[in-house]
Design a protein around this motif. Structure first.
Motif, mmCIF file in Angstrom:
data_model
loop_
_atom_site.group_PDB
_atom_site.id
_atom_site.type_symbol
_atom_site.label_atom_id
_atom_site.label_comp_id
_atom_site.label_asym_id
_atom_site.label_seq_id
_atom_site.Cartn_x
_atom_site.Cartn_y
_atom_site.Cartn_z
ATOM 1 N N ARG A 580 1.018 -1.242 -0.068
ATOM 2 C CA ARG A 580 0.057 0.064 -0.123
ATOM 3 C C ARG A 580 0.879 1.366 -0.064
ATOM 4 N NH1 ARG A 580 -2.773 -0.579 5.218
ATOM 5 N NH2 ARG A 580 -0.724 -1.223 6.021
ATOM 6 N N GLY A 581 2.398 1.169 0.241
ATOM 7 C CA GLY A 581 2.840 2.082 0.259
ATOM 8 C C GLY A 581 3.416 2.589 1.751
ATOM 9 N N ALA A 582 2.822 2.128 2.781
ATOM 10 C CA ALA A 582 3.012 2.428 4.196
ATOM 11 C C ALA A 582 4.391 1.872 4.845
ATOM 12 C CB ALA A 582 1.670 1.946 4.943
ATOM 13 N N TRP A 583 4.937 2.547 5.502
ATOM 14 C CA TRP A 583 5.959 1.869 6.123
ATOM 15 C C TRP A 583 5.601 1.134 7.302
ATOM 16 C CZ3 TRP A 583 11.238 1.698 5.798
ATOM 17 C CH2 TRP A 583 11.889 2.608 4.750
ATOM 18 N N ASN A 584 6.047 0.026 7.484
ATOM 19 C CA ASN A 584 6.138 -0.863 8.618
ATOM 20 C C ASN A 584 7.152 -1.045 9.581
ATOM 21 O OD1 ASN A 584 3.400 -3.091 8.149
ATOM 22 N ND2 ASN A 584 4.170 -1.674 6.333
ATOM 23 N N VAL A 585 7.502 -0.669 10.547
ATOM 24 C CA VAL A 585 8.640 -0.699 11.338
ATOM 25 C C VAL A 585 8.568 -1.379 12.635
ATOM 26 C CG1 VAL A 585 9.512 1.591 10.214
ATOM 27 C CG2 VAL A 585 8.085 1.504 12.340
ATOM 28 N N ARG A 586 9.771 -1.843 13.005
ATOM 29 C CA ARG A 586 9.890 -2.651 14.170
ATOM 30 C C ARG A 586 11.022 -1.870 14.937
ATOM 31 N NH1 ARG A 586 8.839 -5.604 10.356
ATOM 32 N NH2 ARG A 586 11.016 -5.665 9.671
ATOM 33 N N VAL A 587 11.032 -1.467 16.063
ATOM 34 C CA VAL A 587 11.545 -0.434 16.845
ATOM 35 C C VAL A 587 12.157 -1.132 18.136
ATOM 36 C CG1 VAL A 587 12.031 1.846 17.785
ATOM 37 C CG2 VAL A 587 10.556 1.566 15.945
ATOM 38 N N GLU A 588 13.533 -1.162 18.419
ATOM 39 C CA GLU A 588 13.981 -1.545 19.558
ATOM 40 C C GLU A 588 14.404 -0.409 20.512
ATOM 41 O OE1 GLU A 588 16.677 -4.447 18.833
ATOM 42 O OE2 GLU A 588 15.312 -5.763 17.883
ATOM 43 N N VAL A 589 14.161 -0.041 21.756
ATOM 44 C CA VAL A 589 14.418 0.928 22.562
ATOM 45 C C VAL A 589 15.227 0.405 23.699
ATOM 46 C CG1 VAL A 589 13.443 2.868 23.641
ATOM 47 C CG2 VAL A 589 12.289 1.788 21.971
ATOM 48 N N LYS A 590 16.418 1.245 23.858
ATOM 49 C CA LYS A 590 17.151 1.163 24.990
ATOM 50 C C LYS A 590 16.772 1.728 26.085
ATOM 51 C CE LYS A 590 21.951 0.757 26.660
ATOM 52 N NZ LYS A 590 21.833 -0.531 27.288
ATOM 53 N N LEU A 591 16.474 1.338 27.191
ATOM 54 C CA LEU A 591 15.801 2.025 28.593
ATOM 55 C C LEU A 591 16.761 2.086 29.675
ATOM 56 C CD1 LEU A 591 12.318 0.186 28.750
ATOM 57 C CD2 LEU A 591 12.836 2.666 27.392
ATOM 58 N N PRO A 592 17.128 3.381 30.314
ATOM 59 C CA PRO A 592 17.598 3.362 31.668
ATOM 60 C C PRO A 592 16.891 2.775 32.826
ATOM 61 C CG PRO A 592 17.589 5.538 30.440
ATOM 62 C CD PRO A 592 16.904 4.633 29.712
ATOM 63 N N ARG A 593 17.238 1.617 33.407
ATOM 64 C CA ARG A 593 16.542 1.005 34.416
ATOM 65 C C ARG A 593 16.074 2.292 35.536
ATOM 66 N NH1 ARG A 593 16.752 -4.298 33.624
ATOM 67 N NH2 ARG A 593 18.454 -4.724 32.354
ATOM 68 N N ARG A 594 14.876 2.001 35.827
ATOM 69 C CA ARG A 594 14.033 3.002 37.109
ATOM 70 C C ARG A 594 13.113 2.224 37.492
ATOM 71 N NH1 ARG A 594 11.550 8.588 34.425
ATOM 72 N NH2 ARG A 594 9.580 7.755 33.921
ATOM 73 N N ALA A 595 12.701 2.778 38.416
ATOM 74 C CA ALA A 595 11.587 2.428 39.260
ATOM 75 C C ALA A 595 9.890 2.596 38.759
ATOM 76 C CB ALA A 595 11.509 2.646 41.012
ATOM 77 N N ASP A 596 10.127 3.902 37.967
ATOM 78 C CA ASP A 596 8.798 4.189 37.423
ATOM 79 C C ASP A 596 8.836 3.920 36.154
ATOM 80 O OD1 ASP A 596 8.184 5.537 39.906
ATOM 81 O OD2 ASP A 596 9.282 7.251 39.237
ATOM 82 N N PRO A 597 7.509 3.595 35.625
ATOM 83 C CA PRO A 597 7.532 3.428 33.890
ATOM 84 C C PRO A 597 7.809 4.783 33.211
ATOM 85 C CG PRO A 597 5.191 3.855 35.030
ATOM 86 C CD PRO A 597 6.456 3.737 36.103
ATOM 87 N N TRP A 598 8.165 4.506 32.327
ATOM 88 C CA TRP A 598 8.354 5.572 31.163
ATOM 89 C C TRP A 598 7.297 5.835 30.158
ATOM 90 C CZ3 TRP A 598 12.878 8.289 31.371
ATOM 91 C CH2 TRP A 598 14.268 7.658 31.923
ATOM 92 N N SER A 599 6.962 6.770 29.874
ATOM 93 C CA SER A 599 5.704 7.144 28.916
ATOM 94 C C SER A 599 6.291 8.253 27.891
ATOM 95 C CB SER A 599 4.660 7.813 29.750
ATOM 96 O OG SER A 599 4.912 9.166 30.292
ATOM 97 N N LEU A 600 6.338 7.649 26.825
ATOM 98 C CA LEU A 600 7.051 8.477 25.583
ATOM 99 C C LEU A 600 5.948 8.176 24.461
ATOM 100 C CD1 LEU A 600 10.404 6.917 25.877
ATOM 101 C CD2 LEU A 600 9.753 9.371 26.503
ATOM 102 N N THR A 601 5.976 9.428 23.500
ATOM 103 C CA THR A 601 5.175 9.347 22.459
ATOM 104 C C THR A 601 6.095 9.242 21.061
ATOM 105 O OG1 THR A 601 3.872 11.109 23.324
ATOM 106 C CG2 THR A 601 3.824 10.704 20.764
ATOM 107 N N PRO A 602 6.126 8.124 20.234
ATOM 108 C CA PRO A 602 6.850 7.762 19.171
ATOM 109 C C PRO A 602 6.633 8.825 18.096
ATOM 110 C CG PRO A 602 5.004 6.274 19.120
ATOM 111 C CD PRO A 602 4.893 7.221 20.374
ATOM 112 N N VAL A 603 7.553 9.621 17.136
ATOM 113 C CA VAL A 603 7.037 10.412 16.067
ATOM 114 C C VAL A 603 7.832 9.756 15.005
ATOM 115 C CG1 VAL A 603 7.334 12.680 15.492
ATOM 116 C CG2 VAL A 603 6.869 12.095 18.022
ATOM 117 N N ALA A 604 7.154 9.621 14.063
ATOM 118 C CA ALA A 604 7.726 9.455 12.851
ATOM 119 C C ALA A 604 7.830 10.330 11.747
ATOM 120 C CB ALA A 604 6.688 8.259 12.059
ATOM 121 N N LYS A 605 8.968 10.530 11.099
ATOM 122 C CA LYS A 605 9.459 11.708 10.291
ATOM 123 C C LYS A 605 10.009 11.234 8.785
ATOM 124 C CE LYS A 605 10.231 15.113 13.992
ATOM 125 N NZ LYS A 605 11.537 15.882 14.690
#
Length: 675
Positions: A580-605
């Motif tokens: 269809r022309g859409a990008w299909n991506v699989r993203v791996e993220v490195k996280l600094p360990r911490r007790a609280d969860p991370w909340s982030l917004t992924p942005v595609a450009k």
């Protein structure tokens, strides 16, 4: 000879012979051959007389008239679901052959044959094909300025300028063949050669489920032309051998007879009321089969598909040698497991590739040996089949085995009391081969052991030795239990048309109760965790002592500054542009360990060649390891060192075609979040 004498010679009743003679019954093919022997007739002549075998004179091309409402189709939309690539063809066609295995105690045999015709050989073939009758239709279709028309025009140009024509024949043996009538619901012939999106698979373990894979045969032909010769596992009209048919897929065009819808068929003219004037399959004589390059090597049931004007649209296989090698590699990459045997078990599949020029051998038949192409993975599977896998490896020659739980949800409509069913998939891990270009990969499969999904295993300690991992689910585990059958159906529903992933699909959502998507995500997480365990992932060591003791002994030095907390970063991105022309991506993220969860917004450009980087909206975000998705926000689990997610861009918002730009994925702090 009297009827009674013939009955005695055949060891049947006189009433049976009488029924054959009067036309009230049709003798089986073996009986017809026996009659020929008793009467001193040549077998093939007797069969042609008994079954109405057609010669070339009774055949013609039948073109479907344009739609009465004026609608026009400039190509088969299903053809655009796949690339016209010989590697894709090998995957889809071989998968279909495996799904139609006739005798489960013998392997399916698939043979790919490239044959480049030139000079008199090419002209003789085109004469048998009645080229003069269809050439005006090709010319009309090629004159139109759209994609299919351009492909046809290029095919005609190359054929004329080079005076050559490339044929690619796909033969399968020990398959059911195209059984059934020319029309109807319970007909494999009709499902493959007449219907669209009709999968007609016999079991829930089948590899295909959309009915799209067969279209790769026509998509691989620059001319949209495929001929078929099928040997049936169950007789039709009293016969099993040399059932022929041709199907041509052109766009709408103005032919010599008037406006044509595009579809045409090569066969006898139908006389059945309501279908007069259309094409039907025919029982061919040996001469016709030979002239159309469709001769099969034995009477084992199965089908031969001849792709006329074959090409590799990817453009990386131009010569016969390159196409030969690409077919071999595609078969090895996708079906190495199906071709692997154990000490006491046969392979499910045998595959080979041969290359000819004008019928003469250029590259001898090359049987695909999985151990040559996938040595480490083949070793792992063979150890499992031989019962030699161990729980914990003590040296690099061993294969470790563990189980991964898949909780299969109930289907909708089963009632409130229905519960999940647990299936134990088998995970195998072995040392990578020295020549492995892509180590630390997890390959997943089910049913007939075709590779469905390949994933890179991440977040491994630096000391980890290179490995290969294989996950067997459903019937691929060797289990015939109810849980394996349910797992097969569930995972099949989770596969997209390309059958290259286990993910959220429309079929999954509409078939299974709420929570089905989460079960797939859990399965993916657990298989990765199990791999890390088997390869000896490093423990997280806490050098600060118990929490209470650390609190008591903590020294707050004057002026000591707290180390600033790092931010999650994208470590790896894999992706491709779909049909269809859409990008299909699989993203791996490195996280600094911490007790609280991370909340982030992924942005595609889009990283376009000039100007700023326009933001592209997501059509879908899918949680992976240590992640959940809510309203476009990613929430990463507390304490995790890595996470993953997948995304599909929204084509409607692309400022340029997806293939014209690189995609950049960034992680930004969510407003009001804890990033």
């Amino acid at each position: 000879m009297t009827q009674t004498a013939l009955a005695d010679a055949l060891e049947v009743t006189p009433a049976a012979v009488s029924a054959w003679i009067t036309g009230r019954a049709e003798p089986r093919e073996d009986r017809k051959r026996a009659v020929a022997v008793v009467l001193g007739l040549e077998e093939e002549a007797a069969l042609r007389r008994a079954a109405g075998v057609a010669g070339a004179s009774s055949l013609k091309w039948h073109h479907r008239p344009a739609h009465a409402d004026g609608g026009r189709e400039f190509g088969n939309a299903a053809a655009f679901a796949f690339d016209a690539d010989v590697a894709v063809l090998a995957r889809e066609a071989t998968q279909n052959s495996l799904d139609e295995q006739n005798d489960p105690n013998r392997p399916v045999r698939v043979r790919y044959t490239l044959d480049e015709l030139s000079g008199e050989h090419r002209r003789a073939f085109l004469d048998a094909l009645q080229w003069e009758a269809i050439e005006p239709h090709f010319e009309a279709a090629a004159s139109q300025r759209h994609k299919v028309g351009r492909v046809i025009a290029e095919g005609l140009r190359e054929m004329r300028e080079s005076d050559s024509l490339l044929l690619l024949r796909v033969d399968d043996y020990n398959c059911t063949g195209l059984t059934g009538a020319d029309h109807g619901d319970d007909s494999k012939f009709a499902a493959v050669l007449r219907d669209q999106l009709n999968s007609h698979k016999g079991t829930g373990t089948a590899g295909g489920s959309y009915g799209l894979g067969k279209i790769t045969l026509w998509a691989t032909s620059r001319l949209g032309l495929v001929l078929v010769n099928s040997t049936l596992s169950t007789p039709y009209q009293g016969r099993t051998e040399r059932r022929l048919y041709g199907r041509l897929e052109l766009p709408w065009h103005e032919g010599p007879e008037g406006a044509c819808a595009g579809l045409a068929a090569f066969g006898e003219t139908e006389t059945q009321p309501g279908r007069e004037g259309t094409a039907r399959s025919w029982w061919a004589d040996e001469e016709t089969v030979q002239s159309l390059r469709l001769k099969r090597e034995n009477r084992d049931p199965g089908t031969s598909f001849l792709i006329v004007g074959a090409h590799d649209a990817a453009g990386d296989a131009q010569s016969l040698q390159e196409m030969h090698e690409k077919l071999v590699k595609a078969l090895a990459d996708n079906f190495w497991a199906a071709m692997t045997s154990g000490r006491d078990s046969s392979p499910v599949l045998e595959a080979s590739v041969t290359t000819l020029r004008n019928g003469r051998v250029v590259i001898p038949e090359q049987r695909v040996d999985p151990a040559d192409h996938q040595p480490a993975r083949t070793r792992a599977l063979r150890a499992f089949l031989n019962g030699e896998a161990v729980e914990q490896r003590t040296d690099t020659t061993q294969v470790a085995m563990a189980h991964v739980s898949l909780r299969v949800p109930p289907e909708k409509g089963e009632g409130r009391g229905a519960t999940n069913t647990e299936h134990r998939a088998v995970l195998l891990v072995t040392a990578a081969d020295d020549n492995d270009r892509e180590p630390n990969r997890l390959v997943c499969m089910r049913g007939n052991r075709m590779t469905v999904m390949t994933r890179r295993v991440t977040d491994l300690p630096l000391s980890t030795d290179a490995f290969q991992a294989v996950l067997l689910a459903g019937r691929a585990t060797g289990s015939g239990g109810r849980d394996a059958e349910l797992a097969e159906r569930f995972l099949r529903a989770a596969e997209p048309p390309e059958h290259n992933d286990w993910t959220r699909t429309e079929d999954l959502v509409t078939t299974y109760a709420r929570g089905a998507r989460q079960r797939i995500e859990d399965f993916r997480k657990e298989m990765t965790t199990a791999v890390r365990t088997l390869v000896g992932r490093r423990e997280v060591r806490n050098t600060g002592g118990p929490a209470v003791l650390r609190e008591l002994l903590r020294i707050d030095a004057p002026g000591a500054a707290r180390r600033p907390e790092r931010h999650p970063v994208v470590r790896h991105v894999e992706g491709e542009v779909d049909a269809r022309g859409a990008w299909n991506v699989r993203v791996e993220v490195k996280l600094p360990r911490r007790a609280d969860p991370w909340s982030l917004t992924p942005v595609a450009k889009f990283d376009v060649r000039s100007g700023g980087r326009p933001v592209v909206a997501w059509a879908e975000l899918i949680a992976g390891e240590n992640c959940r998705v809510e309203d476009g926000t990613l929430y990463f689990e507390p304490g995790a060192g890595s996470a993953s997610f997948s995304g599909v861009t929204d084509v409607t918002g692309h400022p340029v075609t997806g293939r014209m730009a690189r995609l950049i994925v960034d992680l930004q702090k969510t407003k009001g979040g804890t990033a």
